[in-house]
Design a protein around this motif. Structure first.
Motif, mmCIF file in Angstrom:
data_model
loop_
_atom_site.group_PDB
_atom_site.id
_atom_site.type_symbol
_atom_site.label_atom_id
_atom_site.label_comp_id
_atom_site.label_asym_id
_atom_site.label_seq_id
_atom_site.Cartn_x
_atom_site.Cartn_y
_atom_site.Cartn_z
ATOM 1 N N THR A 121 67.693 60.966 -18.953
ATOM 2 C CA THR A 121 67.615 61.717 -20.207
ATOM 3 C C THR A 121 66.812 62.993 -20.024
ATOM 4 O OG1 THR A 121 65.710 60.357 -20.835
ATOM 5 C CG2 THR A 121 67.879 59.664 -21.633
ATOM 6 N N GLN A 122 65.906 63.011 -19.059
ATOM 7 C CA GLN A 122 65.130 64.227 -18.789
ATOM 8 C C GLN A 122 65.983 65.266 -18.090
ATOM 9 O OE1 GLN A 122 60.905 64.281 -17.182
ATOM 10 N NE2 GLN A 122 61.979 64.920 -15.329
ATOM 11 N N ASP A 123 66.818 64.817 -17.139
ATOM 12 C CA ASP A 123 67.653 65.747 -16.377
ATOM 13 C C ASP A 123 68.878 66.201 -17.166
ATOM 14 O OD1 ASP A 123 66.397 65.825 -13.575
ATOM 15 O OD2 ASP A 123 66.550 63.676 -13.941
ATOM 16 N N GLY A 124 69.148 65.551 -18.305
ATOM 17 C CA GLY A 124 70.251 65.973 -19.156
ATOM 18 C C GLY A 124 71.606 65.474 -18.714
ATOM 19 N N ASN A 125 71.669 64.574 -17.755
ATOM 20 C CA ASN A 125 72.958 64.060 -17.285
ATOM 21 C C ASN A 125 73.124 62.563 -17.553
ATOM 22 O OD1 ASN A 125 71.048 63.240 -15.454
ATOM 23 N ND2 ASN A 125 71.991 64.252 -13.667
ATOM 24 N N LEU A 126 72.298 62.036 -18.468
ATOM 25 C CA LEU A 126 72.444 60.660 -18.933
ATOM 26 C C LEU A 126 72.237 60.700 -20.443
ATOM 27 C CD1 LEU A 126 72.903 57.793 -17.654
ATOM 28 C CD2 LEU A 126 70.444 57.443 -17.946
ATOM 29 N N ALA A 127 73.254 60.336 -21.181
ATOM 30 C CA ALA A 127 73.216 60.540 -22.626
ATOM 31 C C ALA A 127 73.449 59.230 -23.373
ATOM 32 C CB ALA A 127 74.277 61.554 -23.039
ATOM 33 N N VAL A 128 72.939 59.183 -24.603
ATOM 34 C CA VAL A 128 73.131 58.019 -25.469
ATOM 35 C C VAL A 128 74.587 57.958 -25.916
ATOM 36 C CG1 VAL A 128 72.490 56.929 -27.646
ATOM 37 C CG2 VAL A 128 70.745 58.097 -26.278
ATOM 38 N N GLN A 129 75.211 56.789 -25.721
ATOM 39 C CA GLN A 129 76.584 56.579 -26.157
ATOM 40 C C GLN A 129 76.677 55.669 -27.374
ATOM 41 O OE1 GLN A 129 79.271 58.186 -24.677
ATOM 42 N NE2 GLN A 129 77.600 59.256 -23.636
ATOM 43 N N ASN A 130 75.696 54.767 -27.490
ATOM 44 C CA ASN A 130 75.795 53.786 -28.561
ATOM 45 C C ASN A 130 74.431 53.141 -28.773
ATOM 46 O OD1 ASN A 130 77.037 52.139 -30.493
ATOM 47 N ND2 ASN A 130 77.475 50.535 -28.991
ATOM 48 N N VAL A 131 74.110 52.809 -30.026
ATOM 49 C CA VAL A 131 72.876 52.104 -30.357
ATOM 50 C C VAL A 131 73.223 50.960 -31.306
ATOM 51 C CG1 VAL A 131 70.557 52.244 -31.346
ATOM 52 C CG2 VAL A 131 71.508 54.215 -30.112
ATOM 53 N N THR A 132 72.802 49.749 -30.963
ATOM 54 C CA THR A 132 73.041 48.591 -31.824
ATOM 55 C C THR A 132 71.744 47.811 -31.981
ATOM 56 O OG1 THR A 132 73.705 47.224 -29.929
ATOM 57 C CG2 THR A 132 75.452 48.373 -31.136
ATOM 58 N N THR A 133 71.678 47.044 -33.066
ATOM 59 C CA THR A 133 70.517 46.189 -33.305
ATOM 60 C C THR A 133 70.979 44.751 -33.455
ATOM 61 O OG1 THR A 133 70.630 46.536 -35.691
ATOM 62 C CG2 THR A 133 69.222 48.029 -34.435
ATOM 63 N N GLY A 134 70.057 43.820 -33.232
ATOM 64 C CA GLY A 134 70.421 42.414 -33.336
ATOM 65 C C GLY A 134 69.205 41.522 -33.381
ATOM 66 N N LYS A 135 69.472 40.227 -33.335
ATOM 67 C CA LYS A 135 68.430 39.216 -33.324
ATOM 68 C C LYS A 135 68.780 38.157 -32.290
ATOM 69 C CE LYS A 135 67.265 39.646 -38.252
ATOM 70 N NZ LYS A 135 67.146 38.909 -39.549
ATOM 71 N N GLY A 136 67.761 37.412 -31.859
ATOM 72 C CA GLY A 136 68.016 36.347 -30.900
ATOM 73 C C GLY A 136 66.800 35.474 -30.732
ATOM 74 N N THR A 137 66.939 34.484 -29.868
ATOM 75 C CA THR A 137 65.847 33.566 -29.561
ATOM 76 C C THR A 137 65.755 33.378 -28.063
ATOM 77 O OG1 THR A 137 66.146 32.389 -31.648
ATOM 78 C CG2 THR A 137 64.903 31.260 -29.930
ATOM 79 N N ASP A 138 64.569 33.524 -27.538
ATOM 80 C CA ASP A 138 64.288 33.290 -26.124
ATOM 81 C C ASP A 138 63.641 31.916 -25.990
ATOM 82 O OD1 ASP A 138 63.758 34.817 -23.303
ATOM 83 O OD2 ASP A 138 62.098 33.475 -23.786
ATOM 84 N N ALA A 139 64.078 31.146 -24.989
ATOM 85 C CA ALA A 139 63.583 29.779 -24.828
ATOM 86 C C ALA A 139 62.088 29.732 -24.601
ATOM 87 C CB ALA A 139 64.311 29.102 -23.674
ATOM 88 N N VAL A 140 61.505 30.789 -24.067
ATOM 89 C CA VAL A 140 60.077 30.815 -23.759
ATOM 90 C C VAL A 140 59.288 31.570 -24.823
ATOM 91 C CG1 VAL A 140 58.349 31.651 -22.121
ATOM 92 C CG2 VAL A 140 60.460 30.593 -21.280
ATOM 93 N N LEU A 141 59.757 32.739 -25.189
ATOM 94 C CA LEU A 141 58.970 33.643 -26.030
ATOM 95 C C LEU A 141 59.294 33.535 -27.505
ATOM 96 C CD1 LEU A 141 59.095 36.796 -23.727
ATOM 97 C CD2 LEU A 141 57.264 35.103 -23.921
ATOM 98 N N GLY A 142 60.357 32.832 -27.863
ATOM 99 C CA GLY A 142 60.673 32.631 -29.264
ATOM 100 C C GLY A 142 61.652 33.655 -29.818
ATOM 101 N N SER A 143 61.676 33.789 -31.129
ATOM 102 C CA SER A 143 62.646 34.660 -31.799
ATOM 103 C C SER A 143 62.256 36.129 -31.647
ATOM 104 C CB SER A 143 62.752 34.292 -33.274
ATOM 105 O OG SER A 143 61.508 34.450 -33.923
ATOM 106 N N PHE A 144 63.291 36.988 -31.671
ATOM 107 C CA PHE A 144 63.044 38.417 -31.503
ATOM 108 C C PHE A 144 64.086 39.221 -32.263
ATOM 109 C CE2 PHE A 144 65.801 37.147 -27.953
ATOM 110 C CZ PHE A 144 66.820 38.089 -28.012
ATOM 111 N N THR A 145 63.742 40.458 -32.531
ATOM 112 C CA THR A 145 64.708 41.461 -32.966
ATOM 113 C C THR A 145 64.928 42.411 -31.803
ATOM 114 O OG1 THR A 145 62.947 42.855 -33.873
ATOM 115 C CG2 THR A 145 64.010 41.301 -35.375
ATOM 116 N N SER A 146 66.114 42.964 -31.691
ATOM 117 C CA SER A 146 66.423 43.789 -30.525
ATOM 118 C C SER A 146 67.136 45.070 -30.924
ATOM 119 C CB SER A 146 67.294 43.016 -29.534
ATOM 120 O OG SER A 146 68.562 42.724 -30.105
ATOM 121 N N THR A 147 66.971 46.070 -30.083
ATOM 122 C CA THR A 147 67.732 47.310 -30.154
ATOM 123 C C THR A 147 68.291 47.584 -28.765
ATOM 124 O OG1 THR A 147 66.300 48.212 -31.879
ATOM 125 C CG2 THR A 147 67.675 49.777 -30.668
ATOM 126 N N THR A 148 69.593 47.793 -28.681
ATOM 127 C CA THR A 148 70.238 48.087 -27.399
ATOM 128 C C THR A 148 70.776 49.504 -27.427
ATOM 129 O OG1 THR A 148 70.869 45.774 -27.069
ATOM 130 C CG2 THR A 148 72.066 47.429 -25.789
#
Length: 750
Positions: free
Chosen positions: A63-90
């Motif tokens: 993103t600094q060099d200008g040759n890698l750009a954002v194509q898509n952003v999504t959000t979600g939720k999930g559960t990790d067996a160790v750390l528990g529930s989470f919200t996520s942004t991809t």
């Protein structure tokens, strides 16, 4: 998953974590339009996110060099067996509209309020990722952080033996990349702390000041990796704690819970339970024998001498016993006939058939084992690629009496070979193969000369029970400086090993430039408080029996605190000038639900005042005694804190000034058990079995010992008079007891 053994190590941490989540919140905020992000603590931005990037075809896409750009952003939720529930942004990045280079940057915020995970995902992989311009930079970068705030100090670990390094965050000078930089602890003046580290792929991971991105902290795949496989994922974890120590415990708990490794291996290894004898660098018999005798004869003489004065229960044979090839590597890991003419099994049989710790190093390019096993052979050394090599050599050594395999020169294997650094899997698989072979045979492994990444990787290898926490001992060097590395080891489920030491100050004829050890007491004390192996390396006839026995029972069983001594958190409060590593450690031992605390300090450069809360002492009365000057006795409270005066730095091979204090709880009856002053841990298992207020003005304690042993204890009466009383273990018993009480007129008797 062995959750109950993980819990034994981490129970105290998880309780604090629950409080921390209520009082402190760790959050990541992601702009869904631009993917810019911030990390905040208690609503205050601590870290601003930096560029995301990956190398491909020999160049950076970011993103600094200008040759890698954002194509898509999504959000979600999930559960990790160790750390528990989470919200996520991809966030999906791509090199152009139809580019084949795709990187997913995934942000996970967990409901505990104290953990974030940043994950990189490469659905198509990447080729040509090696950073030839700066091999200790990165091949991929996410997350990165642009901030260098003056409000923060940092602590990290680097180099062989994972030596601690500290500084101001606005002027970071740590060595990262393939040399260290993990974990990274950032903390403010209130000691709120963030721990940042890889969460997987430890041997292929890097945390470094990325030159390409302007010397900001970058996390990701290390810069010598040649390609990133299709579908590869790599995660970085960030943990918030109320202090550096608490944050480290919580961070280590997360890594251990993820793998399921517990503390049972570290706690139950014979080398962490019994006194031993070492012959490694620093010991008297390191590449040195008795005059006109070979090692076979010398080792039997050492055993016969030590058996008359000390109860060593295992012996270590260092690199002097096997055959070397090119560059000093292992050619044949079997006893040389000039060293052990009758073989290792014969020697062990004539040394009481005691367990052996056997040293190994990197394999030589001309190793004999390459004829029958798969090896990667390079100019300096060679790497076994399968488990079968370890199955073969370890199974033979077990027949000689080996119960622990010591893998030394780990830094050399990693940094002198290309294959361990240019592939994301090879180094990890080598260690897993070693570990599986040891587990199959029921033996354990000690890591020696580890980089920090090895220690993190050990969380996945259940047979690794311990690691060296210091550079090689030499008479008079400062090998006792292990507190911060001990903390790192312990939170990762490892017992820290201080290394061998001498118990007497002069041992003529030694193989070193100086045959003088001015700090025998300090070396012994630190070993006793380390929670790891305690092993001497004295010349025949030169062992101080009384000093050595301060660490153990007469049968060789080590007297142990609940955990290793670790830095006192208050020592991190250094914001008026550049911070320094402070050697003030504390540990505690619990008996009958009460805790005795032990504090030592050496070479401190400023005065430090301790209150009970600094040692997690709450709601009880306690007294502090100077171990080496029992005339110093005072109440330990907020109104009567303990001030440890600055002692100052001394040059190597000089006598170090240090202090050691015992802090004992007062029982409801008014009595205080100070303990057995012939031991450094005066009240601890197994010496002290229990202690109770057996009546309104009385105390009873049961202590363990050998038949016929006289055990002497110190106590404070309710009127604060120090008493000394003894009991004798009966010939048909393993314990004796002491009961003391006070009459109404204040007269106290035992």
């Amino acid at each position: 998953m062995r959750t109950e053994t993980v819990a034994r190590l981490c129970c105290c941490v998880l309780g604090v974590a629950a409080l921390a989540s209520a009082a402190s919140r760790l959050t990541v905020t992601v702009d869904t339009a631009t993917a810019a992000f911030n990390v905040s603590v208690d609503g205050e931005v601590w870290l601003h996110g930096g560029p995301v990037g990956v190398r491909s075809g020999g160049e950076w896409f970011s993103t600094q060099d200008g040759n890698l750009a954002v194509q898509n952003v999504t959000t979600g939720k999930g559960t990790d067996a160790v750390l528990g529930s989470f919200t996520s942004t991809t966030v999906v990045y791509q090199n152009g509209q139809n580019g084949s280079l795709v990187v997913h940057a995934i942000f996970k915020q967990f409901s505990s309020g104290t953990v974030l995970v940043f994950e990189q995902f490469f659905p198509n992989g990447a080729n040509g990722t090696a950073n030839k311009a700066s091999s200790d930079d990165l091949a991929s970068c996410f997350p990165s952080f642009t901030d260098k705030k003056t409000a923060f100090n940092y602590l990290t670990f680097q180099g062989s033996f994972a030596i601690p390094h500290t500084g101001r965050w606005n002027l970071p000078i740590f060595t990262g990349g393939t040399n260290g930089g993990m974990p990274m602890i950032l903390y403010d003046e209130a000691l709120r702390s963030l721990v940042v580290s890889p969460f997987d792929n430890f041997m292929a991971a890097s945390q470094t000041l990325s030159g390409h991105f302007g010397d900001i902290l970058g996390c990701g795949v290390q810069g010598q990796v040649a390609s990133i496989p299709v579908g590869f994922r790599h995660a970085t974890i960030v943990v918030l704690g109320t202090s550096p120590t608490q944050a480290m415990y919580q961070w280590g708990a997360a890594l251990l819970q993820k793998s399921g490794k517990g503390s049972d291996v570290a706690l139950n290894d014979i080398t962490t339970q019994k006194l031993g004898y070492y012959t490694d660098n620093g010991a008297f018999y390191y590449y040195t024998t008795e005059p006109k005798k070979n090692y076979e004869q010398t080792m039997q003489d050492v055993f016969n001498y030590q058996a008359t004065i000390l109860p060593q229960k295992y012996y270590q044979f260092d690199s002097w016993w096997y055959s070397k090839g090119l560059n000093g590597g292992v050619k044949l890991w079997e006893p040389r006939t000039d060293i052990f003419p009758d073989g290792a099994a014969y020697v062990d049989a004539h040394m009481g058939k005691l367990p052996l710790v056997l040293h190994n190093r990197y394999f030589s390019p001309d190793t004999d084992y390459a004829a029958n096993f798969s090896f990667a052979i390079e100019n300096y050394c060679a790497l076994p690629l399968g488990q079968d090599t370890f199955d073969y050599i370890m199974s033979k050594a077990v027949q000689w009496g080996m119960t622990m395999y010591e893998q030394d020169w780990l830094i050399t294997t990693y940094q002198k070979m290309a294959i361990t650094r240019n592939n994301v899997n090879v180094a990890r698989q080598w260690l897993i193969n070693m570990g599986k072979a040891a587990s199959t045979l029921g033996i354990t492994i000690q890591y020696c000369m580890p980089l920090p990444n090895y220690l993190l990787e050990s969380t996945e290898i259940f047979s690794v029970s311990q690691a060296r926490a210091s550079d090689d001992y030499q008479p008079g060097n400062k090998n006792w400086q292990i507190l911060h590395t001990s903390l790192l080891h312990w939170v990762l489920g490892l017992a820290p090993y201080k290394d061998v030491f001498w118990t007497t100050p002069s041992q003529t004829g030694c193989p070193y430039a100086l045959c003088r050890e001015p700090n025998t007491v300090l070396e012994t004390l630190v070993s006793a408080l380390s929670g790891g192996p305690v092993a001497i390396g004295d010349k025949i006839g030169a062992t101080d029996q009384t000093l050595a026995l301060k660490t153990c029972m007469l049968d060789g069983t080590l007297i142990k605190a609940d955990r290793p001594a670790v830095p006192v958190d208050k020592t991190y409060i250094q914001f008026d000038s550049a911070p320094v590593i402070v050697h003030m450690g504390e540990t505690s031992a619990t008996v009958s639900g009460l805790s005795w605390h032990y504090v030592y300090a050496a070479e401190t450069e400023f005065d430090i005042t301790l209150n009970p809360s600094d040692l997690n002492i709450h709601g009880i009365s306690a007294f502090v005694v100077d171990y080496f000057n029992t005339d110093f006795v005072q109440a330990f409270s907020d109104d009567s804190p303990l001030t440890v005066k600055a002692m100052g730095y001394v040059a190597p091979h000089s006598e170090v000034t240090f202090k050691y204090y015992v802090i004992a709880p007062q029982l409801p009856s008014g009595w205080t058990l100070l303990g057995d002053w012939s031991k450094f841990l005066t009240v601890a298992h197994p010496r002290v079995k229990d202690v109770t207020a057996s009546a309104p003005n009385a105390i009873t304690t049961n202590v363990l010992g050998n038949p016929g042993e006289v055990i002497t204890l110190k106590l404070l009466t309710p009127s604060l008079t120090m008493m000394t009383v003894s009991c004798t273990v009966a010939n048909n018993s393993k314990s004796c007891s002491v009961t003391c009480s006070c009459a109404d007129d204040g007269t106290c008797t035992c």
